[in-house]
Design a protein around this motif. Structure first.
Motif, PDB file in Angstrom:
ATOM      1  N   MET A   1      44.398 102.840 -21.963  1.00  0.00           N
ATOM      2  CA  MET A   1      44.332 101.599 -22.674  1.00  0.00           C
ATOM      3  C   MET A   1      43.739 101.869 -24.051  1.00  0.00           C
ATOM      4  N   GLU A   2      44.238 101.136 -25.026  1.00  0.00           N
ATOM      5  CA  GLU A   2      43.727 101.254 -26.396  1.00  0.00           C
ATOM      6  C   GLU A   2      42.239 100.885 -26.438  1.00  0.00           C
ATOM      7  N   ALA A   3      41.539 101.435 -27.401  1.00  0.00           N
ATOM      8  CA  ALA A   3      40.082 101.320 -27.467  1.00  0.00           C
ATOM      9  C   ALA A   3      39.576  99.886 -27.572  1.00  0.00           C
ATOM     10  N   THR A   4      40.269  99.003 -28.230  1.00  0.00           N
ATOM     11  CA  THR A   4      39.760  97.643 -28.429  1.00  0.00           C
ATOM     12  C   THR A   4      40.257  96.653 -27.378  1.00  0.00           C
ATOM     13  N   TYR A   5      40.884  97.139 -26.328  1.00  0.00           N
ATOM     14  CA  TYR A   5      41.453  96.288 -25.277  1.00  0.00           C
ATOM     15  C   TYR A   5      40.703  96.483 -23.977  1.00  0.00           C
ATOM     16  N   PRO A   6      40.718  95.482 -23.090  1.00  0.00           N
ATOM     17  CA  PRO A   6      41.449  94.228 -23.173  1.00  0.00           C
ATOM     18  C   PRO A   6      40.811  93.256 -24.160  1.00  0.00           C
ATOM     19  N   GLN A   7      41.633  92.351 -24.655  1.00  0.00           N
ATOM     20  CA  GLN A   7      41.190  91.296 -25.555  1.00  0.00           C
ATOM     21  C   GLN A   7      41.467  89.957 -24.885  1.00  0.00           C
ATOM     22  N   HIS A   8      40.705  88.946 -25.254  1.00  0.00           N
ATOM     23  CA  HIS A   8      40.939  87.631 -24.662  1.00  0.00           C
ATOM     24  C   HIS A   8      40.786  86.531 -25.702  1.00  0.00           C
ATOM     25  N   THR A   9      41.405  85.411 -25.391  1.00  0.00           N
ATOM     26  CA  THR A   9      41.206  84.186 -26.161  1.00  0.00           C
ATOM     27  C   THR A   9      40.772  83.106 -25.184  1.00  0.00           C
ATOM     28  N   ASP A  10      39.910  82.225 -25.637  1.00  0.00           N
ATOM     29  CA  ASP A  10      39.462  81.117 -24.803  1.00  0.00           C
ATOM     30  C   ASP A  10      40.504  80.014 -24.825  1.00  0.00           C
ATOM     31  N   GLY A  11      40.653  79.337 -23.721  1.00  0.00           N
ATOM     32  CA  GLY A  11      41.566  78.213 -23.666  1.00  0.00           C
ATOM     33  C   GLY A  11      40.991  77.008 -24.397  1.00  0.00           C
ATOM     34  N   THR A  12      41.885  76.192 -24.889  1.00  0.00           N
ATOM     35  CA  THR A  12      41.485  74.938 -25.529  1.00  0.00           C
ATOM     36  C   THR A  12      42.183  73.807 -24.807  1.00  0.00           C
ATOM     37  N   GLY A  13      42.030  72.621 -25.299  1.00  0.00           N
ATOM     38  CA  GLY A  13      42.683  71.471 -24.682  1.00  0.00           C
ATOM     39  C   GLY A  13      44.192  71.569 -24.678  1.00  0.00           C
ATOM     40  N   SER A  14      44.766  72.319 -25.637  1.00  0.00           N
ATOM     41  CA  SER A  14      46.224  72.374 -25.747  1.00  0.00           C
ATOM     42  C   SER A  14      46.819  73.730 -25.361  1.00  0.00           C
ATOM     43  N   SER A  15      45.976  74.715 -25.041  1.00  0.00           N
ATOM     44  CA  SER A  15      46.526  76.030 -24.671  1.00  0.00           C
ATOM     45  C   SER A  15      45.640  76.700 -23.633  1.00  0.00           C
ATOM     46  N   ASN A  16      46.247  77.586 -22.867  1.00  0.00           N
ATOM     47  CA  ASN A  16      45.529  78.320 -21.838  1.00  0.00           C
ATOM     48  C   ASN A  16      44.817  79.528 -22.435  1.00  0.00           C
ATOM     49  N   ALA A  17      43.811  80.015 -21.739  1.00  0.00           N
ATOM     50  CA  ALA A  17      43.177  81.269 -22.113  1.00  0.00           C
ATOM     51  C   ALA A  17      44.164  82.405 -21.859  1.00  0.00           C
ATOM     52  N   THR A  18      44.070  83.484 -22.631  1.00  0.00           N
ATOM     53  CA  THR A  18      44.936  84.644 -22.436  1.00  0.00           C
ATOM     54  C   THR A  18      44.095  85.915 -22.428  1.00  0.00           C
ATOM     55  N   VAL A  19      44.608  86.923 -21.736  1.00  0.00           N
ATOM     56  CA  VAL A  19      44.035  88.263 -21.750  1.00  0.00           C
ATOM     57  C   VAL A  19      45.166  89.217 -22.104  1.00  0.00           C
ATOM     58  N   SER A  20      44.927  90.118 -23.074  1.00  0.00           N
ATOM     59  CA  SER A  20      45.943  91.078 -23.510  1.00  0.00           C
ATOM     60  C   SER A  20      45.474  92.502 -23.248  1.00  0.00           C
TER      61      SER A  20
END
Length: 74
Positions: A1-20
């Protein structure tokens, strides 16, 4: 896996959280037909988190391929 991964974003009212997840496969790695991928929590003997059967092509020696997986968490 690349050095800066995994990465994530928090979910908001209009979108789900994601993990890359992102991995690179160099000139002498994984030189065969890529007909599936799987995501594990360890490099060996881990638990499978996700799997997909899909023809991605045939990687040949001398090339570098990068695989990025993004999971949406509802």
């Amino acid at each position: 896996m690349e050095a800066t991964y995994p990465q994530h974003t928090d979910g908001t009212g209009s979108s789900n959280a994601t993990v890359s997840f992102k991995s690179s496969f160099g000139a002498s790695d994984a030189n065969f037909a890529w007909n599936e991928w799987a995501l594990f929590n360890a490099s060996s003997a881990g638990r499978m988190l996700n799997r997909r059967v899909t023809a991605l092509g045939t990687k040949t020696s001398g090339t570098t391929w990068t695989l990025t997986i993004s999971l949406s968490l509802a």
